[in-house]
Design an enzyme around this catalytic site. Structure first.
Site, PDB file in Angstrom:
ATOM      1  N   HIS A   6      21.031  41.342   5.265  1.00  2.77           N
ATOM      2  CA  HIS A   6      20.847  41.864   3.910  1.00  2.77           C
ATOM      3  C   HIS A   6      19.817  42.991   3.834  1.00  2.77           C
ATOM      4  O   HIS A   6      19.607  43.563   2.769  1.00  2.77           O
ATOM      5  CB  HIS A   6      20.431  40.722   2.977  1.00  2.77           C
ATOM      6  CG  HIS A   6      21.532  39.734   2.725  1.00  2.77           C
ATOM      7  ND1 HIS A   6      22.648  40.038   2.000  1.00  2.77           N
ATOM      8  CD2 HIS A   6      21.686  38.444   3.131  1.00  2.77           C
ATOM      9  CE1 HIS A   6      23.447  38.978   1.946  1.00  2.77           C
ATOM     10  NE2 HIS A   6      22.879  37.992   2.635  1.00  2.77           N
ATOM     11  N   TYR A  37      11.179  25.711 -27.953  1.00  9.19           N
ATOM     12  CA  TYR A  37      11.370  24.657 -26.949  1.00  9.19           C
ATOM     13  C   TYR A  37      10.108  24.518 -26.099  1.00  9.19           C
ATOM     14  O   TYR A  37       9.642  23.404 -25.820  1.00  9.19           O
ATOM     15  CB  TYR A  37      12.537  25.007 -26.024  1.00  9.19           C
ATOM     16  CG  TYR A  37      13.913  24.595 -26.477  1.00  9.19           C
ATOM     17  CD1 TYR A  37      14.724  23.806 -25.664  1.00  9.19           C
ATOM     18  CD2 TYR A  37      14.445  25.025 -27.683  1.00  9.19           C
ATOM     19  CE1 TYR A  37      16.013  23.444 -26.046  1.00  9.19           C
ATOM     20  CE2 TYR A  37      15.731  24.675 -28.077  1.00  9.19           C
ATOM     21  CZ  TYR A  37      16.508  23.886 -27.253  1.00  9.19           C
ATOM     22  OH  TYR A  37      17.778  23.543 -27.631  1.00  9.19           O
ATOM     23  N   GLY A  94      12.831  28.324 -40.315  1.00  7.16           N
ATOM     24  CA  GLY A  94      11.918  27.750 -41.297  1.00  7.16           C
ATOM     25  C   GLY A  94      12.262  26.346 -41.718  1.00  7.16           C
ATOM     26  O   GLY A  94      11.439  25.653 -42.311  1.00  7.16           O
ATOM     27  N   GLY A  95      13.506  25.914 -41.439  1.00  5.98           N
ATOM     28  CA  GLY A  95      13.882  24.563 -41.822  1.00  5.98           C
ATOM     29  C   GLY A  95      13.826  24.356 -43.326  1.00  5.98           C
ATOM     30  O   GLY A  95      13.959  25.304 -44.105  1.00  5.98           O
ATOM     31  N   LYS A 125      20.628  21.873 -29.294  1.00  3.67           N
ATOM     32  CA  LYS A 125      21.855  22.452 -29.840  1.00  3.67           C
ATOM     33  C   LYS A 125      22.324  23.689 -29.082  1.00  3.67           C
ATOM     34  O   LYS A 125      23.294  24.325 -29.475  1.00  3.67           O
ATOM     35  CB  LYS A 125      21.664  22.782 -31.319  1.00  3.67           C
ATOM     36  CG  LYS A 125      21.538  21.528 -32.189  1.00  3.67           C
ATOM     37  CD  LYS A 125      21.529  21.874 -33.659  1.00  3.67           C
ATOM     38  CE  LYS A 125      21.527  20.615 -34.517  1.00  3.67           C
ATOM     39  NZ  LYS A 125      21.508  20.919 -35.966  1.00  3.67           N
ATOM     40  N   ARG A 184      14.248  18.141 -21.664  1.00  8.21           N
ATOM     41  CA  ARG A 184      15.154  17.488 -22.622  1.00  8.21           C
ATOM     42  C   ARG A 184      16.355  16.879 -21.902  1.00  8.21           C
ATOM     43  O   ARG A 184      16.837  15.801 -22.272  1.00  8.21           O
ATOM     44  CB  ARG A 184      15.618  18.497 -23.676  1.00  8.21           C
ATOM     45  CG  ARG A 184      14.499  18.995 -24.575  1.00  8.21           C
ATOM     46  CD  ARG A 184      15.022  19.598 -25.856  1.00  8.21           C
ATOM     47  NE  ARG A 184      13.960  20.281 -26.586  1.00  8.21           N
ATOM     48  CZ  ARG A 184      14.078  20.743 -27.822  1.00  8.21           C
ATOM     49  NH1 ARG A 184      15.217  20.597 -28.475  1.00  8.21           N
ATOM     50  NH2 ARG A 184      13.070  21.357 -28.418  1.00  8.21           N
ATOM     51  N   LYS A 234      16.195  35.752 -32.524  1.00  7.53           N
ATOM     52  CA  LYS A 234      16.125  34.374 -33.021  1.00  7.53           C
ATOM     53  C   LYS A 234      16.360  33.384 -31.879  1.00  7.53           C
ATOM     54  O   LYS A 234      15.717  32.330 -31.804  1.00  7.53           O
ATOM     55  CB  LYS A 234      17.156  34.158 -34.132  1.00  7.53           C
ATOM     56  CG  LYS A 234      17.265  32.707 -34.630  1.00  7.53           C
ATOM     57  CD  LYS A 234      15.901  32.150 -35.076  1.00  7.53           C
ATOM     58  CE  LYS A 234      15.996  30.882 -35.893  1.00  7.53           C
ATOM     59  NZ  LYS A 234      16.778  29.807 -35.350  1.00  7.53           N
ATOM     60  N   HIS A 260      13.220  33.236 -29.972  1.00 10.46           N
ATOM     61  CA  HIS A 260      12.298  32.458 -30.817  1.00 10.46           C
ATOM     62  C   HIS A 260      12.517  30.970 -30.577  1.00 10.46           C
ATOM     63  O   HIS A 260      11.571  30.194 -30.399  1.00 10.46           O
ATOM     64  CB  HIS A 260      12.544  32.813 -32.284  1.00 10.46           C
ATOM     65  CG  HIS A 260      12.004  31.830 -33.288  1.00 10.46           C
ATOM     66  ND1 HIS A 260      12.586  30.596 -33.517  1.00 10.46           N
ATOM     67  CD2 HIS A 260      10.955  31.902 -34.153  1.00 10.46           C
ATOM     68  CE1 HIS A 260      11.915  29.943 -34.447  1.00 10.46           C
ATOM     69  NE2 HIS A 260      10.921  30.719 -34.846  1.00 10.46           N
ATOM     70  N   ASN A 261      13.784  30.544 -30.548  1.00  5.57           N
ATOM     71  CA  ASN A 261      14.081  29.132 -30.335  1.00  5.57           C
ATOM     72  C   ASN A 261      13.703  28.686 -28.928  1.00  5.57           C
ATOM     73  O   ASN A 261      13.256  27.555 -28.731  1.00  5.57           O
ATOM     74  CB  ASN A 261      15.564  28.863 -30.591  1.00  5.57           C
ATOM     75  CG  ASN A 261      15.906  28.846 -32.064  1.00  5.57           C
ATOM     76  OD1 ASN A 261      15.181  29.382 -32.884  1.00  5.57           O
ATOM     77  ND2 ASN A 261      17.027  28.247 -32.415  1.00  5.57           N
ATOM     78  N   ASN A 289      22.746  30.264 -36.190  1.00  2.90           N
ATOM     79  CA  ASN A 289      22.323  30.509 -34.802  1.00  2.90           C
ATOM     80  C   ASN A 289      23.530  30.910 -33.954  1.00  2.90           C
ATOM     81  O   ASN A 289      23.937  30.200 -33.054  1.00  2.90           O
ATOM     82  CB  ASN A 289      21.670  29.253 -34.207  1.00  2.90           C
ATOM     83  CG  ASN A 289      20.227  29.094 -34.652  1.00  2.90           C
ATOM     84  OD1 ASN A 289      19.527  30.075 -34.872  1.00  2.90           O
ATOM     85  ND2 ASN A 289      19.784  27.865 -34.795  1.00  2.90           N
ATOM     86  N   ARG A 325      17.050  36.184   4.850  1.00  2.00           N
ATOM     87  CA  ARG A 325      18.302  36.782   4.369  1.00  2.00           C
ATOM     88  C   ARG A 325      18.817  37.823   5.365  1.00  2.00           C
ATOM     89  O   ARG A 325      20.033  37.927   5.606  1.00  2.00           O
ATOM     90  CB  ARG A 325      18.093  37.420   2.995  1.00  2.00           C
ATOM     91  CG  ARG A 325      17.753  36.441   1.882  1.00  2.00           C
ATOM     92  CD  ARG A 325      17.616  37.133   0.530  1.00  2.00           C
ATOM     93  NE  ARG A 325      18.915  37.529   0.014  1.00  2.00           N
ATOM     94  CZ  ARG A 325      19.256  38.776  -0.274  1.00  2.00           C
ATOM     95  NH1 ARG A 325      18.387  39.767  -0.071  1.00  2.00           N
ATOM     96  NH2 ARG A 325      20.456  39.055  -0.741  1.00  2.00           N
TER      97      ARG A 325
END
Length: 392
Positions: free
Chosen positions: A374, A111, A50-51, A182, A209, A103, A106-107, A23, A368
């Site tokens: 702005h 989550y 896939g672990g 992670k 988390r 990937k 994907h993670n 990763n 703003r």
């Protein structure tokens, strides 16, 4: 990874290849691809999901790099990958770090999936009082449906069956409520902010988390801060079905956010067109988020490759329109009972924001302009014309 590459380089010859199946952050993969290709070596950054089961039976593979390098390993990876009804779960994602980027997203979706399932569990356990055996039955039944049949629902059903040998209690009830991470979820949030893509469900999952990690602080806070008490007093079976509908609608929003992020990144970061339908297809087997409904996502992008958002795909649009009342009622019930459902709520907010042709950010832009000059655009003028008001 840089240290390993440093050890390998003296042992390699021109034409040899290094494949990073971890990763890695996609920007590191971009740098390594450029550095190694310039020395005559090939480099592929390949997301692998896939672990343990994927290692045994075939994972989902997301390789990126040069097309020439991919063609060299294609005969190998198509045999290694999980096999589904429409082919091996691998495809060339795109140049440079595109494979690791997909990937990473994907993670991030993973989550979101896990947090949504946790919130459904919380509602079933604490709103209507289901025990571990009943929870197993509900999730096992959900895993037989087109909407929720997936690896994560399947293992959730299994988890509720596990009894601790030492105490005789359901093991899930003995596990500390502090989830680890992670970093790939955080990376997904960071890149979404950089690209200007809203992924509130995934953000909520990362935040959940983080909140879970301050266990000692929460224990002390629970002694000082009170909230609603009680249980849901309506029809239990009917409410279980509403939680199922809320979970599915929220899941659609989470995947819509992830696909929108990949679509934006493919153009702005990789100057290519990542095939979103193929991304969904290679996730159908091997990977952690594998699910039956990924076939519907592939069909949506195959039918309309220029689809701006999954919420506009006919099947998903109708699904949410048919089930949004149940979705809203579950979130209302959670609020009344004091049960946090940050990912359910973020998903509904995403849907409600996306479906409205006017949001209150006209006031934000007025503020703003008031304090910082702005400027703003006007609804009665052409887009691209900017104005400033003398608010004083």
């Amino acid at each position: 990874m840089d240290a390993v590459i440093g050890q390998l380089k003296p042992l390699l010859e021109e034409g040899d290849m290094i494949i990073d199946g971890g990763n890695s952050l996609y920007t590191d993969t971009e740098r390594r691809t450029q550095d190694l290709e310039s020395t005559g070596l090939s480099y592929i950054g390949m997301g692998v999901s896939g672990g343990e089961e994927g290692a045994l039976n075939g994972p989902s593979l997301m390789p990126g790099g040069t097309k020439v390098a991919y063609e060299e390993i294609e005969p190998i990876v198509t045999k290694i990958a999980a096999q589904v009804d429409d082919g091996p779960c691998v495809t060339f994602i795109g140049p440079g770090g595109a494979g690791h980027y997909v990937k990473m997203v994907h993670n991030g979706i993973e989550y979101g999936d896990m947090q949504l399932i946790a919130e459904a569990y919380d509602m079933l356990k604490n709103a209507i009082g289901l025990n571990h055996e009943q929870l197993h039955e509900v999730f096992a039944e959900w895993n037989t449906t087109d909407e929720l049949d997936s690896f994560l629902i399947e293992i959730t059903a299994d988890i509720f069956k596990k009894i601790d040998d030492e105490t005789g209690l359901p093991l899930v009830d003995l596990i500390l409520d502090a989830a680890g991470q992670k970093g790939t979820g955080k990376w997904t949030v960071e890149t979404a902010l950089d690209l200007g893509i809203a992924i509130p469900t995934i953000v909520a999952a990362v935040n959940a988390r983080i909140m879970s990690s301050i266990k000692a602080e929460r224990v002390e806070a629970a002694k000082e801060l009170s909230g609603p008490t009680g249980k849901y007093d309506g029809d239990t079976k009917e409410f279980i079905n509403k939680v199922r509908d809320a979970l599915y609608c929220s899941k659609i929003c989470s995947y819509a956010q992830g696909m929108a992020l990949i679509g934006k990144a493919s153009k702005e970061l990789f100057n290519s067109q990542v095939d979103l339908g193929e991304c969904a297809r290679i996730w159908k087997g091997g990977c952690i988020i594998r699910a039956r409904f990924l076939g519907k996502i592939k069909h949506a992008f195959d039918e309309n490759p220029g689809l701006p958002n999954l919420l506009l795909a006919p099947e998903f649009k109708q699904t949410i329109l048919d089930r949004q009342d149940a979705w809203r009622e579950v979130i209302i019930t959670a609020a009344k009972l004091g049960i946090p459902v940050p990912a359910f709520s973020a998903s509904l907010d995403y849907f409600d924001s996306y479906r409205r042709d006017r949001l209150p950010q006209n006031l934000t832009q007025a503020q703003r302009d008031y304090f910082g000059a702005h400027t703003f655009e006007r609804t009665d003028k052409a887009r691209g014309e900017f104005f400033h008001a003398d608010w004083f």
